[in-house]
Design a protein around this motif. Structure first.
Motif, PDB file in Angstrom:
ATOM      1  N   PHE A 121      17.807   2.993  27.773  1.00 33.01           N
ATOM      2  CA  PHE A 121      17.539   2.485  26.421  1.00 33.01           C
ATOM      3  C   PHE A 121      18.771   1.840  25.803  1.00 33.01           C
ATOM      4  CE2 PHE A 121      14.143   5.699  26.664  1.00 33.01           C
ATOM      5  CZ  PHE A 121      13.069   4.955  26.197  1.00 33.01           C
ATOM      6  N   VAL A 122      18.515   0.812  25.005  1.00 29.67           N
ATOM      7  CA  VAL A 122      19.545   0.206  24.166  1.00 29.67           C
ATOM      8  C   VAL A 122      18.882  -0.188  22.854  1.00 29.67           C
ATOM      9  CG1 VAL A 122      19.208  -2.123  25.104  1.00 29.67           C
ATOM     10  CG2 VAL A 122      21.380  -1.526  24.020  1.00 29.67           C
ATOM     11  N   THR A 123      19.585   0.019  21.738  1.00 33.71           N
ATOM     12  CA  THR A 123      19.020  -0.243  20.415  1.00 33.71           C
ATOM     13  C   THR A 123      19.929  -1.178  19.626  1.00 33.71           C
ATOM     14  OG1 THR A 123      17.998   1.949  20.382  1.00 33.71           O
ATOM     15  CG2 THR A 123      18.217   0.818  18.266  1.00 33.71           C
ATOM     16  N   PHE A 124      19.321  -2.154  18.965  1.00 37.23           N
ATOM     17  CA  PHE A 124      20.047  -3.087  18.107  1.00 37.23           C
ATOM     18  C   PHE A 124      19.483  -3.037  16.696  1.00 37.23           C
ATOM     19  CE2 PHE A 124      20.548  -4.877  22.343  1.00 37.23           C
ATOM     20  CZ  PHE A 124      21.894  -5.191  22.377  1.00 37.23           C
ATOM     21  N   LYS A 125      20.373  -3.162  15.716  1.00 36.22           N
ATOM     22  CA  LYS A 125      19.979  -3.312  14.317  1.00 36.22           C
ATOM     23  C   LYS A 125      20.196  -4.761  13.919  1.00 36.22           C
ATOM     24  CE  LYS A 125      21.028  -0.400  11.179  1.00 36.22           C
ATOM     25  NZ  LYS A 125      21.807   0.442  10.229  1.00 36.22           N
ATOM     26  N   THR A 126      19.165  -5.389  13.377  1.00 35.15           N
ATOM     27  CA  THR A 126      19.266  -6.786  13.031  1.00 35.15           C
ATOM     28  C   THR A 126      18.287  -7.081  11.896  1.00 35.15           C
ATOM     29  OG1 THR A 126      19.176  -9.043  13.924  1.00 35.15           O
ATOM     30  CG2 THR A 126      17.637  -7.447  14.867  1.00 35.15           C
ATOM     31  N   ILE A 127      17.877  -8.340  11.748  1.00 29.00           N
ATOM     32  CA  ILE A 127      16.837  -8.699  10.794  1.00 29.00           C
ATOM     33  C   ILE A 127      15.698  -9.386  11.537  1.00 29.00           C
ATOM     34  CG2 ILE A 127      18.434  -8.965   8.852  1.00 29.00           C
ATOM     35  CD1 ILE A 127      18.074 -12.052   9.229  1.00 29.00           C
ATOM     36  N   PHE A 128      14.542  -9.406  10.923  1.00 29.05           N
ATOM     37  CA  PHE A 128      13.393 -10.107  11.471  1.00 29.05           C
ATOM     38  C   PHE A 128      13.740 -11.596  11.545  1.00 29.05           C
ATOM     39  CE2 PHE A 128       9.094 -11.660  11.825  1.00 29.05           C
ATOM     40  CZ  PHE A 128       8.346 -10.599  12.329  1.00 29.05           C
ATOM     41  N   PRO A 129      13.584 -12.231  12.719  1.00 29.70           N
ATOM     42  CA  PRO A 129      13.968 -13.645  12.818  1.00 29.70           C
ATOM     43  C   PRO A 129      13.056 -14.550  11.996  1.00 29.70           C
ATOM     44  CG  PRO A 129      13.675 -12.625  14.990  1.00 29.70           C
ATOM     45  CD  PRO A 129      13.090 -11.693  13.983  1.00 29.70           C
ATOM     46  N   GLY A 130      13.583 -15.699  11.614  1.00 33.43           N
ATOM     47  CA  GLY A 130      12.764 -16.720  10.989  1.00 33.43           C
ATOM     48  C   GLY A 130      12.230 -17.679  12.039  1.00 33.43           C
ATOM     49  N   TRP A 131      11.975 -18.901  11.646  1.00 28.38           N
ATOM     50  CA  TRP A 131      11.445 -19.894  12.576  1.00 28.38           C
ATOM     51  C   TRP A 131      12.105 -21.241  12.306  1.00 28.38           C
ATOM     52  CZ3 TRP A 131       8.819 -17.513   8.652  1.00 28.38           C
ATOM     53  CH2 TRP A 131       8.439 -18.316   7.561  1.00 28.38           C
ATOM     54  N   GLY A 156      11.136  -2.578   6.478  1.00 31.64           N
ATOM     55  CA  GLY A 156      11.689  -2.556   7.822  1.00 31.64           C
ATOM     56  C   GLY A 156      10.636  -2.542   8.907  1.00 31.64           C
ATOM     57  N   VAL A 157      11.016  -3.028  10.095  1.00 29.28           N
ATOM     58  CA  VAL A 157      10.139  -3.111  11.257  1.00 29.28           C
ATOM     59  C   VAL A 157      10.854  -2.505  12.460  1.00 29.28           C
ATOM     60  CG1 VAL A 157       8.920  -4.664  12.839  1.00 29.28           C
ATOM     61  CG2 VAL A 157       9.004  -5.203  10.392  1.00 29.28           C
ATOM     62  N   LEU A 158      10.110  -1.750  13.248  1.00 25.34           N
ATOM     63  CA  LEU A 158      10.601  -1.239  14.528  1.00 25.34           C
ATOM     64  C   LEU A 158       9.914  -2.012  15.641  1.00 25.34           C
ATOM     65  CD1 LEU A 158      12.054   0.841  16.392  1.00 25.34           C
ATOM     66  CD2 LEU A 158      10.032   2.299  16.114  1.00 25.34           C
ATOM     67  N   ALA A 159      10.686  -2.620  16.535  1.00 26.91           N
ATOM     68  CA  ALA A 159      10.156  -3.379  17.664  1.00 26.91           C
ATOM     69  C   ALA A 159      10.608  -2.716  18.955  1.00 26.91           C
ATOM     70  CB  ALA A 159      10.650  -4.823  17.604  1.00 26.91           C
ATOM     71  N   THR A 160       9.671  -2.459  19.854  1.00 31.40           N
ATOM     72  CA  THR A 160      10.006  -1.794  21.108  1.00 31.40           C
ATOM     73  C   THR A 160       9.387  -2.533  22.284  1.00 31.40           C
ATOM     74  OG1 THR A 160       8.087  -0.319  20.883  1.00 31.40           O
ATOM     75  CG2 THR A 160      10.206   0.498  20.063  1.00 31.40           C
ATOM     76  N   ILE A 189      15.030  -1.529  23.292  1.00 32.42           N
ATOM     77  CA  ILE A 189      14.670  -2.059  24.603  1.00 32.42           C
ATOM     78  C   ILE A 189      14.925  -0.990  25.659  1.00 32.42           C
ATOM     79  CG2 ILE A 189      15.167  -3.885  26.290  1.00 32.42           C
ATOM     80  CD1 ILE A 189      16.477  -5.409  23.865  1.00 32.42           C
ATOM     81  N   LYS A 190      14.005  -0.835  26.593  1.00 33.26           N
ATOM     82  CA  LYS A 190      14.230   0.030  27.748  1.00 33.26           C
ATOM     83  C   LYS A 190      14.259  -0.846  28.990  1.00 33.26           C
ATOM     84  CE  LYS A 190      12.700   4.120  30.271  1.00 33.26           C
ATOM     85  NZ  LYS A 190      11.683   5.197  30.412  1.00 33.26           N
ATOM     86  N   VAL A 191      15.289  -0.685  29.806  1.00 39.24           N
ATOM     87  CA  VAL A 191      15.436  -1.459  31.039  1.00 39.24           C
ATOM     88  C   VAL A 191      15.194  -0.543  32.230  1.00 39.24           C
ATOM     89  CG1 VAL A 191      16.970  -2.918  32.416  1.00 39.24           C
ATOM     90  CG2 VAL A 191      17.121  -2.962  29.914  1.00 39.24           C
ATOM     91  N   ILE A 192      14.266  -0.948  33.095  1.00 45.00           N
ATOM     92  CA  ILE A 192      13.967  -0.173  34.299  1.00 45.00           C
ATOM     93  C   ILE A 192      14.048  -1.057  35.530  1.00 45.00           C
ATOM     94  CG2 ILE A 192      12.463   1.442  33.058  1.00 45.00           C
ATOM     95  CD1 ILE A 192      10.063   0.013  34.312  1.00 45.00           C
ATOM     96  N   ASP A 193      14.237  -0.440  36.688  1.00 41.31           N
ATOM     97  CA  ASP A 193      14.199  -1.129  37.971  1.00 41.31           C
ATOM     98  C   ASP A 193      12.737  -1.309  38.353  1.00 41.31           C
ATOM     99  OD1 ASP A 193      14.104  -1.612  40.801  1.00 41.31           O
ATOM    100  OD2 ASP A 193      16.156  -0.892  40.981  1.00 41.31           O
ATOM    101  N   ALA A 194      12.290  -2.542  38.515  1.00 41.54           N
ATOM    102  CA  ALA A 194      10.884  -2.807  38.795  1.00 41.54           C
ATOM    103  C   ALA A 194      10.462  -2.327  40.178  1.00 41.54           C
ATOM    104  CB  ALA A 194      10.595  -4.303  38.665  1.00 41.54           C
ATOM    105  N   GLU A 195      11.427  -2.125  41.077  1.00 42.28           N
ATOM    106  CA  GLU A 195      11.114  -1.649  42.427  1.00 42.28           C
ATOM    107  C   GLU A 195      10.907  -0.137  42.437  1.00 42.28           C
ATOM    108  OE1 GLU A 195      10.532  -2.305  46.569  1.00 42.28           O
ATOM    109  OE2 GLU A 195      10.971  -3.815  45.034  1.00 42.28           O
ATOM    110  N   ALA A 221      24.396  -4.275  30.712  1.00 41.69           N
ATOM    111  CA  ALA A 221      24.782  -4.975  29.486  1.00 41.69           C
ATOM    112  C   ALA A 221      23.615  -5.836  29.035  1.00 41.69           C
ATOM    113  CB  ALA A 221      26.014  -5.836  29.734  1.00 41.69           C
ATOM    114  N   VAL A 222      23.124  -5.590  27.833  1.00 46.47           N
ATOM    115  CA  VAL A 222      21.981  -6.331  27.301  1.00 46.47           C
ATOM    116  C   VAL A 222      22.455  -7.202  26.141  1.00 46.47           C
ATOM    117  CG1 VAL A 222      19.703  -6.166  26.235  1.00 46.47           C
ATOM    118  CG2 VAL A 222      20.388  -4.491  27.984  1.00 46.47           C
TER     119      VAL A 222
END
Length: 327
Positions: free
Chosen positions: A196-206, A294-298, A102-108, A117-118
């Motif tokens: 930027f912040v990066t997390f390692k996890t698993i693909f969610p279910g439903w 594996g999957v990369l999500a951005t 995830i990348k966090v930016i100031d929209a202004e 903190a994400v």
């Protein structure tokens, strides 16, 4: 996570009607590493496996930095306040490896927001939320989730919804207190100097009533201390979504394939606003013939650091605690 680093961002609150949030895919190719994990170099922009069909609109120019605006979404009843400071939130959960960047930016100003903190949290491969197994699930015969103790779905927005009304942890309704001490697939980490912040996890279910998704919050103007992240304001509450092509591929892999829960599609979901990256649709990269590797999500999330938006009915003033315990 030690020291007294102070997150960037103004200290006062702006009228929420002026709040601007943007979300867009941050393209990157997935490099699949040994043992089914996503390689560390996957964010360098190398050419690689084909990704899912999720990209910024064709009207966006190459030089456009801030992308498009998007709305806030509900927190849902299964949030646990900044409980685990960590990037790898997998614990012992089985599933397709997922790297979420995830990348966090100031929209202004379009500048990166560093030291924010994400939070991210989501269900496991069979639809269970940690801390709330007695409420969530349905993947293997669990109790159908509800947003309210009465069992009545409460997160249906105004207008005529498509598909079944959401009745799980991704929807509305009041906050539920945790019923167990499990905390898998939850974590909080800070953005770097480039946002930027990066997390390692698993693909969610439903689970019943919701499409596949990940919850997120962004906290700013607080302090990172030995005790965790304290103070500041929650300037964004949202959800990230996965395209149908990728979800269908994931459903062929165990343990997802063992789920007996009827799945709500992206088109049927009443939280996702059908606007692509504007609404939180992730850019996904993976080997199409071997998604199990594996999957990369951005995605890029733009926020107004001066705003407070908790995704609940409660008004939270800047300076309210977003505390976390180190782990």
């Amino acid at each position: 996570m030690t020291g007294n680093q102070t997150a960037e961002g103004p200290k006062h609150k702006r009228d929420l009607t002026r709040r601007k949030v943007v979300v867009a895919g941050a393209g990157a190719a997935a490099a699949v590493g040994v043992g089914g994990t996503v390689a560390a170099g996957a964010f360098a922009g190398e050419s690689g496996a084909k990704g899912a069909k999720a990209s910024p609109s064709s009207s966006s120019s190459a030089g456009e930095t801030c992308y498009r605006l998007t709305s806030e979404t509900t927190e849902g009843p299964y949030y646990i306040d900044a409980d685990k400071l960590r990037q790898d939130i997998t614990e012992d959960k089985e599933g397709i490896p997922l790297t979420l960047r995830i990348k966090v930016i100031d929209a202004e100003t379009c500048k990166p927001v560093s030291n924010a903190a994400v939070d991210v949290w989501h269900c496991d491969a069979l639809g269970l939320y940690s801390g709330y197994e007695s409420f969530s699930g349905g993947g293997g015969g669990g109790t159908p989730p509800t947003d309210a103790p009465s069992g009545t779905p409460t997160d249906v927005p105004s207008g005529t919804p498509t598909g079944e009304p959401p009745s799980g942890g991704g929807g509305g309704g009041g906050h539920e207190e945790p019923t167990s001490d499990t905390r898998y697939l939850r974590g909080t980490w800070k953005t770097d100097r480039k946002g930027f912040v990066t997390f390692k996890t698993i693909f969610p279910g439903w689970y019943q009533g919701r499409c596949v998704h990940i919850h997120t919050k962004v906290h700013v103007s607080g302090e990172w201390t030995d005790a965790g992240y304290e103070g500041g304001n929650t300037c964004h509450t949202g959800q990230f979504f996965f395209d149908e092509e990728t979800v269908l591929l994931s459903a062929e892999v165990e343990p997802y394939s063992t789920s007996t829960t009827e799945r709500t599609t992206l088109d049927e979901d009443t939280i996702y606003d059908q606007s692509g990256t504007t609404g939180g649709l992730l850019k996904l990269q993976y080997k199409k013939n071997d998604i199990a590797k594996g999957v990369l999500a951005t995605i890029t999330v733009g926020v107004d650091p001066e705003a407070t938006n908790t995704g609940t009915d409660d008004s939270v003033q800047p300076g309210a605690s977003a505390s976390a315990s180190a782990s």
